[in-house]
Design a protein around this motif. Sequence first.
Motif, mmCIF file in Angstrom:
data_model
loop_
_atom_site.group_PDB
_atom_site.id
_atom_site.type_symbol
_atom_site.label_atom_id
_atom_site.label_comp_id
_atom_site.label_asym_id
_atom_site.label_seq_id
_atom_site.Cartn_x
_atom_site.Cartn_y
_atom_site.Cartn_z
ATOM 1 N N ILE A 117 0.824 -1.207 0.000
ATOM 2 C CA ILE A 117 0.000 0.000 0.000
ATOM 3 C C ILE A 117 0.856 1.254 0.000
ATOM 4 C CG2 ILE A 117 -1.759 1.287 1.269
ATOM 5 C CD1 ILE A 117 -2.724 -1.402 2.406
ATOM 6 N N GLY A 118 1.853 1.277 0.861
ATOM 7 C CA GLY A 118 2.702 2.451 0.985
ATOM 8 C C GLY A 118 3.125 2.635 2.426
ATOM 9 N N PRO A 119 3.880 3.677 2.715
ATOM 10 C CA PRO A 119 4.335 3.904 4.089
ATOM 11 C C PRO A 119 3.203 4.383 4.992
ATOM 12 C CG PRO A 119 5.015 5.711 2.671
ATOM 13 C CD PRO A 119 4.405 4.680 1.771
ATOM 14 N N ASP A 120 3.368 4.147 6.269
ATOM 15 C CA ASP A 120 2.403 4.613 7.269
ATOM 16 C C ASP A 120 2.771 6.046 7.636
ATOM 17 O OD1 ASP A 120 0.500 4.867 9.223
ATOM 18 O OD2 ASP A 120 1.566 3.641 10.699
ATOM 19 N N LEU A 121 2.281 6.987 6.858
ATOM 20 C CA LEU A 121 2.693 8.380 7.021
ATOM 21 C C LEU A 121 2.152 9.005 8.308
ATOM 22 C CD1 LEU A 121 2.195 9.586 3.333
ATOM 23 C CD2 LEU A 121 4.322 8.898 4.456
ATOM 24 N N THR A 122 1.013 8.547 8.784
ATOM 25 C CA THR A 122 0.386 9.154 9.956
ATOM 26 C C THR A 122 0.711 8.428 11.256
ATOM 27 O OG1 THR A 122 -1.629 7.833 9.703
ATOM 28 C CG2 THR A 122 -1.515 9.931 8.500
ATOM 29 N N GLY A 123 1.278 7.221 11.174
ATOM 30 C CA GLY A 123 1.531 6.437 12.379
ATOM 31 C C GLY A 123 0.305 5.728 12.889
ATOM 32 N N GLU A 124 -0.768 5.732 12.105
ATOM 33 C CA GLU A 124 -2.020 5.117 12.525
ATOM 34 C C GLU A 124 -1.871 3.611 12.724
ATOM 35 O OE1 GLU A 124 -6.581 4.500 10.751
ATOM 36 O OE2 GLU A 124 -5.107 5.715 9.656
ATOM 37 N N PHE A 125 -0.936 3.000 11.991
ATOM 38 C CA PHE A 125 -0.811 1.548 12.028
ATOM 39 C C PHE A 125 0.506 1.098 12.663
ATOM 40 C CE2 PHE A 125 -3.406 2.754 8.371
ATOM 41 C CZ PHE A 125 -4.585 2.082 8.666
ATOM 42 N N ALA A 126 1.033 1.915 13.538
ATOM 43 C CA ALA A 126 2.311 1.588 14.173
ATOM 44 C C ALA A 126 2.237 0.325 15.021
ATOM 45 C CB ALA A 126 2.783 2.763 15.021
ATOM 46 N N SER A 127 1.044 -0.044 15.460
ATOM 47 C CA SER A 127 0.901 -1.219 16.317
ATOM 48 C C SER A 127 0.794 -2.527 15.529
ATOM 49 C CB SER A 127 -0.339 -1.074 17.209
ATOM 50 O OG SER A 127 -1.516 -0.962 16.422
ATOM 51 N N LEU A 128 0.737 -2.451 14.214
ATOM 52 C CA LEU A 128 0.655 -3.669 13.418
ATOM 53 C C LEU A 128 1.962 -4.459 13.509
ATOM 54 C CD1 LEU A 128 -1.109 -2.507 10.115
ATOM 55 C CD2 LEU A 128 -2.071 -3.901 11.952
ATOM 56 N N PRO A 129 1.884 -5.778 13.407
ATOM 57 C CA PRO A 129 3.122 -6.566 13.439
ATOM 58 C C PRO A 129 3.986 -6.294 12.213
ATOM 59 C CG PRO A 129 1.244 -7.952 12.883
ATOM 60 C CD PRO A 129 0.679 -6.637 13.290
ATOM 61 N N VAL A 130 5.276 -6.502 12.389
ATOM 62 C CA VAL A 130 6.242 -6.323 11.306
ATOM 63 C C VAL A 130 6.553 -7.693 10.709
ATOM 64 C CG1 VAL A 130 8.600 -5.613 10.748
ATOM 65 C CG2 VAL A 130 7.237 -4.269 12.375
ATOM 66 N N VAL A 131 6.578 -7.765 9.378
ATOM 67 C CA VAL A 131 6.972 -9.003 8.708
ATOM 68 C C VAL A 131 8.249 -8.735 7.918
ATOM 69 C CG1 VAL A 131 4.646 -9.952 8.584
ATOM 70 C CG2 VAL A 131 5.479 -8.518 6.719
ATOM 71 N N VAL A 132 9.110 -9.738 7.881
ATOM 72 C CA VAL A 132 10.414 -9.600 7.236
ATOM 73 C C VAL A 132 10.627 -10.777 6.293
ATOM 74 C CG1 VAL A 132 12.897 -9.335 7.591
ATOM 75 C CG2 VAL A 132 11.284 -8.434 9.303
ATOM 76 N N GLY A 133 11.168 -10.478 5.119
ATOM 77 C CA GLY A 133 11.468 -11.529 4.144
ATOM 78 C C GLY A 133 10.978 -11.145 2.764
#
Length: 288
Positions: free
Chosen positions: A160-176
């Motif tokens: 989708i794109g970067p979280d510019l507002t920080g609204e989704f900062a609590s979402l888990p991070v996935v790597v790979g």
Amino acid sequence: MRRVKADTPAPTRRPPKRRWLRPVLLSSAALAVLGATGAGLWWLDRSGIVQRAQSEIKSAFVAATSELGLVVDDITVEGRNRQDADQILAALGLRRGDAILLADLDLTRARLEALAWVREATIERHLPGRLHIRLVEREPIALWQRAGRFMLIDRGGTEIGPDLTGEFASLPVVVGPDAPQHASALFAALAAEPALAARVKAAVRVGGRRWNVKLDDIAGGIDIRLPEAQTSAAWTRLARLERDYQLLEKKLLMIDLRLPDRLVVGTPEDPAATQAPGKKSKPNDKDA
């Protein structure tokens, strides 16, 4: 006296009909007509007459529909929450006063669905002058860490794109590299144990085959090593151990659930659990 018979003249033979001649003449005439027509159309196209005629017809159509009031007078949008309104208007490519019957709805829908937050778009033409747009926006499920940046992804793995507002900062991070395509299946499996799933802060895709999950804290949380197959069963097993023995409350760095008949844990005193990146794993470590 003997009668002398008069000589009977030989019958005259008519020349055979040339049955092939008529089709050949007709075909030749048809080809000549087509050639002349093609040459004429080519000349008309090269001279610009066709384009001018099309433009004049379109102008006359626009003028006629304008007199009837069939022009874009109002544009309504339903379902917009996060997609920028100015980007929607730019994607529409329409202005007030444009002939509403000339609006290419398929092309407009394709431009809308190319926007970052738009998963699906529907456009309805309500005569005499209203266009109604219905949007279904993407729902982010995780932040994909890639090349030092964090990009929102949806359930389909679309960036989708970067979280510019920080609204989704609590979402888990996935790597790979292939994490976005497999994240939805992972989170669906983890959701079977909601209390445990709420503690997931990160998930690392290992070897394009399986996941390591971080609980509570990305930097210092417990590392849960899930198996390639039977992920749901391993996750349910961990939840049961937590309920029965409060396993996650102990000072652990790692819990290895890859073997269904045993449980391997790593403590701060265990060198295997605190192994520095870049060193070779033990022979029984299947992370690679």
